[in-house]
Design a protein around this motif. Sequence first.
Motif, PDB file in Angstrom:
ATOM      1  N   LEU A   9      37.618 -10.475  31.050  1.00  0.00           N
ATOM      2  CA  LEU A   9      36.529 -11.399  31.395  1.00  0.00           C
ATOM      3  C   LEU A   9      37.138 -12.968  31.108  1.00  0.00           C
ATOM      4  O   LEU A   9      36.750 -13.999  32.035  1.00  0.00           O
ATOM      5  N   ILE A  12      38.510 -14.593  34.566  1.00  0.00           N
ATOM      6  CA  ILE A  12      38.020 -14.530  35.765  1.00  0.00           C
ATOM      7  C   ILE A  12      37.756 -15.659  36.727  1.00  0.00           C
ATOM      8  O   ILE A  12      38.090 -15.481  37.808  1.00  0.00           O
ATOM      9  N   SER A  26      31.763  -6.773  38.348  1.00  0.00           N
ATOM     10  CA  SER A  26      31.831  -6.953  36.977  1.00  0.00           C
ATOM     11  C   SER A  26      31.247  -5.632  36.201  1.00  0.00           C
ATOM     12  O   SER A  26      30.231  -5.134  36.497  1.00  0.00           O
ATOM     13  N   ILE A  28      30.620  -4.728  32.374  1.00  0.00           N
ATOM     14  CA  ILE A  28      30.379  -5.203  31.115  1.00  0.00           C
ATOM     15  C   ILE A  28      29.398  -4.576  30.196  1.00  0.00           C
ATOM     16  O   ILE A  28      28.377  -4.128  31.203  1.00  0.00           O
ATOM     17  N   ARG A  36      29.270 -16.508  36.385  1.00  0.00           N
ATOM     18  CA  ARG A  36      29.969 -16.120  37.549  1.00  0.00           C
ATOM     19  C   ARG A  36      30.544 -17.109  37.919  1.00  0.00           C
ATOM     20  O   ARG A  36      30.294 -18.485  38.107  1.00  0.00           O
ATOM     21  N   HIS A  45      28.445 -10.437  44.414  1.00  0.00           N
ATOM     22  CA  HIS A  45      28.812 -10.263  42.950  1.00  0.00           C
ATOM     23  C   HIS A  45      28.014  -8.831  42.488  1.00  0.00           C
ATOM     24  O   HIS A  45      26.835  -8.867  42.527  1.00  0.00           O
ATOM     25  N   LEU A  47      27.225  -6.556  39.528  1.00  0.00           N
ATOM     26  CA  LEU A  47      27.237  -6.567  38.057  1.00  0.00           C
ATOM     27  C   LEU A  47      26.722  -5.155  37.566  1.00  0.00           C
ATOM     28  O   LEU A  47      25.632  -4.741  37.905  1.00  0.00           O
ATOM     29  N   HIS A  88      36.558  -7.069  36.939  1.00  0.00           N
ATOM     30  CA  HIS A  88      36.685  -7.258  35.509  1.00  0.00           C
ATOM     31  C   HIS A  88      36.016  -6.516  34.791  1.00  0.00           C
ATOM     32  O   HIS A  88      34.817  -5.815  35.017  1.00  0.00           O
ATOM     33  N   CYS A  89      36.278  -6.425  33.670  1.00  0.00           N
ATOM     34  CA  CYS A  89      35.404  -6.090  32.325  1.00  0.00           C
ATOM     35  C   CYS A  89      35.943  -6.680  31.295  1.00  0.00           C
ATOM     36  O   CYS A  89      36.495  -7.800  31.531  1.00  0.00           O
ATOM     37  N   SER A  96      37.952  -1.578  34.342  1.00  0.00           N
ATOM     38  CA  SER A  96      38.296  -2.425  35.746  1.00  0.00           C
ATOM     39  C   SER A  96      39.119  -1.972  36.414  1.00  0.00           C
ATOM     40  O   SER A  96      39.250  -1.669  37.696  1.00  0.00           O
TER      41      SER A  96
END
Length: 171
Positions: A9, A12, A26, A28, A36, A45, A47, A88-89, A96
């Motif tokens: 994270l 990013i 993402s 998370i 973002r 994106h 999430l 990402h995570c 991820s």
Amino acid sequence: MTTIVVSPLARIAEMAVRHKAREMISLIAKEQTFHRPAVIRADRHLLLNMNDISFAGTGDLVAPQEAHVRAIIDFAMEWDRTSPLLIHCWMGVSRSPAAALIAALAVQPEQDDLALARRLRLASPFATPNTRLIAIGDKMLDRDGRLVAAVKEIGRGADADGNAPFVLPLG
């Protein structure tokens, strides 16, 4: 060559700009907040709120579910592949990398699972893909246990500090 960029994270924005990514996934926990990066298109994106756990029913934590994996697969299938996909995570080590393997197989199902997992290990000595995401992805992508076996074959990654983004090239 089409690539997937995997990042913690904290990095990013840097990774999105450096690799010219325009799309991002993402993964998370619900209570984590972030912004973002401006170069990531809002409509591209995804999430997904989940914790980095491998078992359901662990209190208030949210384990990865089939709906999460379906969303990863669907998003990847809509990825235009003209620029890298950023995933990402929190640390870029478990959720991820698992999502990166799932996305890679969704867009290029002819890839050999073990060869893909080995490319992941070459790209990151730290990656330890979340086993629950991998098991669900294996089933949903009809890999017949090959993805699970491939991730088991590469084993647990080295201890990480969450500051090691990497690029996974697709086959």
